[in-house]
Motif scaffolding. Structure first.
Motif, PDB file in Angstrom:
ATOM      1  N   LEU A 153       0.837  -1.188   0.000  1.00 15.64           N
ATOM      2  CA  LEU A 153       0.000   0.000   0.000  1.00 15.64           C
ATOM      3  C   LEU A 153       0.885   1.256   0.000  1.00 15.64           C
ATOM      4  CD1 LEU A 153      -2.784  -1.111   2.508  1.00 15.64           C
ATOM      5  CD2 LEU A 153      -2.952  -0.892   0.031  1.00 15.64           C
ATOM      6  N   PRO A 154       0.414   2.356  -0.582  1.00 18.42           N
ATOM      7  CA  PRO A 154       1.250   3.558  -0.756  1.00 18.42           C
ATOM      8  C   PRO A 154       1.388   4.380   0.521  1.00 18.42           C
ATOM      9  CG  PRO A 154      -0.943   3.977  -1.625  1.00 18.42           C
ATOM     10  CD  PRO A 154      -0.919   2.520  -1.201  1.00 18.42           C
ATOM     11  N   VAL A 155       2.141   3.875   1.485  1.00 18.33           N
ATOM     12  CA  VAL A 155       2.334   4.580   2.747  1.00 18.33           C
ATOM     13  C   VAL A 155       3.632   5.370   2.703  1.00 18.33           C
ATOM     14  CG1 VAL A 155       3.435   2.555   3.834  1.00 18.33           C
ATOM     15  CG2 VAL A 155       2.423   4.353   5.265  1.00 18.33           C
ATOM     16  N   VAL A 156       3.575   6.608   3.197  1.00 16.07           N
ATOM     17  CA  VAL A 156       4.756   7.463   3.216  1.00 16.07           C
ATOM     18  C   VAL A 156       4.886   8.121   4.580  1.00 16.07           C
ATOM     19  CG1 VAL A 156       4.759   7.921   0.738  1.00 16.07           C
ATOM     20  CG2 VAL A 156       3.472   9.416   2.253  1.00 16.07           C
ATOM     21  N   GLU A 157       6.124   8.363   4.976  1.00 16.02           N
ATOM     22  CA  GLU A 157       6.437   9.118   6.177  1.00 16.02           C
ATOM     23  C   GLU A 157       6.990  10.465   5.720  1.00 16.02           C
ATOM     24  OE1 GLU A 157       8.512   6.652   9.344  1.00 16.02           O
ATOM     25  OE2 GLU A 157       8.712   5.323   7.613  1.00 16.02           O
ATOM     26  N   ARG A 158       6.287  11.530   6.037  1.00 17.97           N
ATOM     27  CA  ARG A 158       6.712  12.859   5.602  1.00 17.97           C
ATOM     28  C   ARG A 158       6.080  13.929   6.491  1.00 17.97           C
ATOM     29  NH1 ARG A 158       2.532  15.553   3.140  1.00 17.97           N
ATOM     30  NH2 ARG A 158       0.936  14.365   1.984  1.00 17.97           N
ATOM     31  N   ARG A 159       6.525  15.150   6.333  1.00 17.27           N
ATOM     32  CA  ARG A 159       5.899  16.265   7.040  1.00 17.27           C
ATOM     33  C   ARG A 159       4.521  16.504   6.436  1.00 17.27           C
ATOM     34  NH1 ARG A 159       5.525  22.124   7.157  1.00 17.27           N
ATOM     35  NH2 ARG A 159       5.638  22.845   9.331  1.00 17.27           N
ATOM     36  N   ILE A 160       3.534  16.632   7.287  1.00 14.70           N
ATOM     37  CA  ILE A 160       2.176  16.926   6.843  1.00 14.70           C
ATOM     38  C   ILE A 160       1.610  17.997   7.758  1.00 14.70           C
ATOM     39  CG2 ILE A 160       1.256  14.971   8.174  1.00 14.70           C
ATOM     40  CD1 ILE A 160      -0.968  14.773   6.037  1.00 14.70           C
ATOM     41  N   THR A 161       0.985  19.009   7.177  1.00 17.46           N
ATOM     42  CA  THR A 161       0.475  20.127   7.960  1.00 17.46           C
ATOM     43  C   THR A 161      -1.014  19.975   8.212  1.00 17.46           C
ATOM     44  OG1 THR A 161      -0.046  21.491   6.028  1.00 17.46           O
ATOM     45  CG2 THR A 161       2.204  21.642   6.925  1.00 17.46           C
ATOM     46  N   ILE A 162      -1.486  20.663   9.225  1.00 16.41           N
ATOM     47  CA  ILE A 162      -2.911  20.669   9.525  1.00 16.41           C
ATOM     48  C   ILE A 162      -3.682  21.355   8.397  1.00 16.41           C
ATOM     49  CG2 ILE A 162      -2.699  22.789  10.890  1.00 16.41           C
ATOM     50  CD1 ILE A 162      -5.183  19.853  11.465  1.00 16.41           C
ATOM     51  N   THR A 163      -3.065  22.348   7.751  1.00 14.77           N
ATOM     52  CA  THR A 163      -3.710  23.014   6.616  1.00 14.77           C
ATOM     53  C   THR A 163      -3.940  22.043   5.468  1.00 14.77           C
ATOM     54  OG1 THR A 163      -2.697  25.136   7.212  1.00 14.77           O
ATOM     55  CG2 THR A 163      -3.511  24.907   4.956  1.00 14.77           C
ATOM     56  N   GLU A 164      -2.933  21.213   5.180  1.00 11.49           N
ATOM     57  CA  GLU A 164      -3.097  20.219   4.117  1.00 11.49           C
ATOM     58  C   GLU A 164      -4.227  19.248   4.447  1.00 11.49           C
ATOM     59  OE1 GLU A 164      -0.862  16.385   2.020  1.00 11.49           O
ATOM     60  OE2 GLU A 164       0.326  17.765   3.256  1.00 11.49           O
ATOM     61  N   VAL A 165      -4.273  18.787   5.692  1.00 12.04           N
ATOM     62  CA  VAL A 165      -5.311  17.825   6.084  1.00 12.04           C
ATOM     63  C   VAL A 165      -6.705  18.429   5.897  1.00 12.04           C
ATOM     64  CG1 VAL A 165      -6.332  16.614   8.055  1.00 12.04           C
ATOM     65  CG2 VAL A 165      -3.873  16.492   7.648  1.00 12.04           C
ATOM     66  N   VAL A 166      -6.900  19.648   6.398  1.00 13.65           N
ATOM     67  CA  VAL A 166      -8.215  20.285   6.299  1.00 13.65           C
ATOM     68  C   VAL A 166      -8.571  20.580   4.842  1.00 13.65           C
ATOM     69  CG1 VAL A 166      -9.507  22.362   6.896  1.00 13.65           C
ATOM     70  CG2 VAL A 166      -8.164  21.188   8.637  1.00 13.65           C
ATOM     71  N   ASP A 167      -7.600  21.060   4.072  1.00 13.39           N
ATOM     72  CA  ASP A 167      -7.864  21.363   2.663  1.00 13.39           C
ATOM     73  C   ASP A 167      -8.251  20.111   1.888  1.00 13.39           C
ATOM     74  OD1 ASP A 167      -7.330  24.008   3.105  1.00 13.39           O
ATOM     75  OD2 ASP A 167      -5.340  24.002   2.177  1.00 13.39           O
ATOM     76  N   ARG A 168      -7.536  19.026   2.118  1.00 13.88           N
ATOM     77  CA  ARG A 168      -7.825  17.793   1.382  1.00 13.88           C
ATOM     78  C   ARG A 168      -9.108  17.133   1.872  1.00 13.88           C
ATOM     79  NH1 ARG A 168      -2.366  14.440   0.137  1.00 13.88           N
ATOM     80  NH2 ARG A 168      -3.858  13.431  -1.293  1.00 13.88           N
ATOM     81  N   LEU A 169      -9.419  17.344   3.156  1.00 14.46           N
ATOM     82  CA  LEU A 169     -10.703  16.857   3.662  1.00 14.46           C
ATOM     83  C   LEU A 169     -11.853  17.603   2.980  1.00 14.46           C
ATOM     84  CD1 LEU A 169     -12.462  15.226   5.618  1.00 14.46           C
ATOM     85  CD2 LEU A 169     -11.966  16.933   7.378  1.00 14.46           C
ATOM     86  N   ALA A 170     -11.690  18.926   2.838  1.00 11.97           N
ATOM     87  CA  ALA A 170     -12.730  19.723   2.190  1.00 11.97           C
ATOM     88  C   ALA A 170     -12.935  19.309   0.734  1.00 11.97           C
ATOM     89  CB  ALA A 170     -12.363  21.201   2.277  1.00 11.97           C
ATOM     90  N   LYS A 171     -11.875  18.831   0.096  1.00 10.57           N
ATOM     91  CA  LYS A 171     -11.949  18.401  -1.304  1.00 10.57           C
ATOM     92  C   LYS A 171     -12.432  16.961  -1.447  1.00 10.57           C
ATOM     93  CE  LYS A 171      -8.105  21.396  -2.715  1.00 10.57           C
ATOM     94  NZ  LYS A 171      -6.688  21.405  -3.183  1.00 10.57           N
ATOM     95  N   GLY A 172     -12.636  16.279  -0.320  1.00 10.61           N
ATOM     96  CA  GLY A 172     -13.078  14.890  -0.378  1.00 10.61           C
ATOM     97  C   GLY A 172     -11.957  13.892  -0.570  1.00 10.61           C
ATOM     98  N   GLU A 173     -10.708  14.335  -0.405  1.00 10.24           N
ATOM     99  CA  GLU A 173      -9.563  13.454  -0.651  1.00 10.24           C
ATOM    100  C   GLU A 173      -9.135  12.676   0.591  1.00 10.24           C
ATOM    101  OE1 GLU A 173      -7.613  16.494  -3.986  1.00 10.24           O
ATOM    102  OE2 GLU A 173      -6.490  15.975  -2.162  1.00 10.24           O
ATOM    103  N   LEU A 174      -9.539  13.128   1.787  1.00  8.26           N
ATOM    104  CA  LEU A 174      -9.210  12.417   3.027  1.00  8.26           C
ATOM    105  C   LEU A 174     -10.307  11.404   3.320  1.00  8.26           C
ATOM    106  CD1 LEU A 174      -7.441  12.013   5.554  1.00  8.26           C
ATOM    107  CD2 LEU A 174      -8.752  13.831   6.660  1.00  8.26           C
ATOM    108  N   LYS A 175      -9.963  10.129   3.281  1.00 12.05           N
ATOM    109  CA  LYS A 175     -10.953   9.068   3.424  1.00 12.05           C
ATOM    110  C   LYS A 175     -11.136   8.637   4.868  1.00 12.05           C
ATOM    111  CE  LYS A 175     -11.475   9.230  -0.950  1.00 12.05           C
ATOM    112  NZ  LYS A 175     -12.660   9.918  -1.493  1.00 12.05           N
TER     113      LYS A 175
END
Length: 355
Positions: free
Chosen positions: A271-293
């Protein structure tokens, strides 16, 4: 190796009902203790009745915070056999943390033998019910009495045992977490990567305030209040439509044993798992776009906890309709099946209890 003596109780306690355990509320009949003294080495290793420790009021743990601990579990498999889950991982993390806090870590053979002997003495305390286990708390503290800022020349090592059920009152249902925008848990160069008591002391105020608002845990951010680090008692994973992301270990994030196990499982499935820096802004933005499952936390205490609601900047963001997601459910079922012996331990995570 240091000789371990046994002094077993003549008055064993009644076992608590397995459906009323809670978490960390009951302690078994015995504990393991050992002492290190500079120039003398390790001594006084013994399995003794559970009870108060005798410490000088001047002990460094009280004044300079030299304390760290581990969290691990033993399980009773369906066959009745008792197993530990990845105890070597916990030993190595304890040793690394001890070096950072200038405490003496016990040799690995003393750690393992003490672990086996105290659990064998209290095997009857390992519960059999679903979602139960024996939680194990190895602990190191500076015990030398002195006033002056320097490392303790004495270290006390002890292991406590506690039969436990689910960590959260929600059980395995999704939890609500509060994104902390004021306080910090850790900073670069600090103790964030160590299970030091000081880390948990610094997290208490934010956690208390979050719980008053109805949230189970706090999501901690970095010094810029943007980069996601971890939840108070868990590492965190975000499942997007094209990748599974967990924050990369950066020196202020604890290297969780369950995090490591989940990474191994995900990679074994390609599965495509990655360890990287992720921001709260990215999470909220992608959730709003329907990309966070889905999103979930991982830790020894809770194993896997789906995140159903994430609070940020005055708004509750709902993830996956506040329902358990398919991936977190699959991973929870798989890892608990391995721990219980219902699924083959192909990754060699389990260590049988020696008697």
């Amino acid at each position: 190796m240091t000789t371990i003596t046994k002094n077993l109780t003549n008055t064993p306690k009644a076992l608590p009902p397995s459906d009323q355990l809670g978490f960390g509320q009951h302690f078994s009949d015995h504990m393991f203790v050992a002492k290190y003294t500079e120039g003398k080495g390790w001594s006084e290793a013994s399995v003794v009745p559970y009870g108060p420790l005798s410490l000088d009021p001047g002990a460094s743990v009280f004044h300079y915070g030299q304390a760290l601990f581990e969290g691990m579990k033993a399980f009773r498999k369906e066959s009745g056999e008792v197993v530990f889950f990845r105890p070597e991982f916990n030993y190595h993390r304890l040793a690394e943390g001890a070096a950072r806090l200038c405490l003496e870590a016990p040799p690995m053979d003393l750690f393992m033998e003490g672990l086996h002997q105290v659990v064998a003495a209290d095997e009857r305390w390992i519960p059999k019910g679903p979602n139960t286990s024996l939680y194990i708390r190895p602990t190191l503290i500076g015990s030398e009495p002195f006033l002056g800022v320097r490392p303790s020349r004495e270290t006390l090592f002890f292991i406590l045992l506690s039969p436990v059920g689910s960590y959260y009152s929600e059980g395995t249902k999704p939890i609500k977490i509060w994104t902390e925008e004021k306080y910090l848990r850790a900073a670069p160069g600090g103790l964030g990567a160590v299970k030091a008591g000081a880390n948990y002391a610094s997290s208490l105020k934010a956690a208390l305030e979050a719980k008053k608002k109805g949230y189970a845990q706090v999501l901690w951010l970095d010094v810029e209040h943007q980069g996601i680090e971890e939840v108070g008692t868990m590492n965190v994973f975000f499942v997007f439509d094209n990748e599974i992301v967990t924050p990369a270990l950066n020196g202020s994030i604890l290297s969780g044993g369950t995090r490591d196990a989940i990474l191994q499982l995900l990679r074994s499935k390609n599965l495509p798992v990655v360890e990287r820096r992720i921001t709260i802004t990215e999470v909220v933005d992608r959730l709003a776009k329907g990309e966070l499952k889905e999103a979930f936390g991982t830790g020894t205490a809770a194993v896997i906890s789906p995140v159903g609601v994430l609070h940020y900047q005055g708004k509750d963001w709902t993830i996956n309709n506040n329902e358990n997601g398919p991936l977190s459910t699959q991973l929870y079922n798989e890892i608990t099946a391995i721990q219980r012996g219902a699924q083959a331990d192909t990754l060699n995570w389990l260590v049988p209890l020696k008697k």
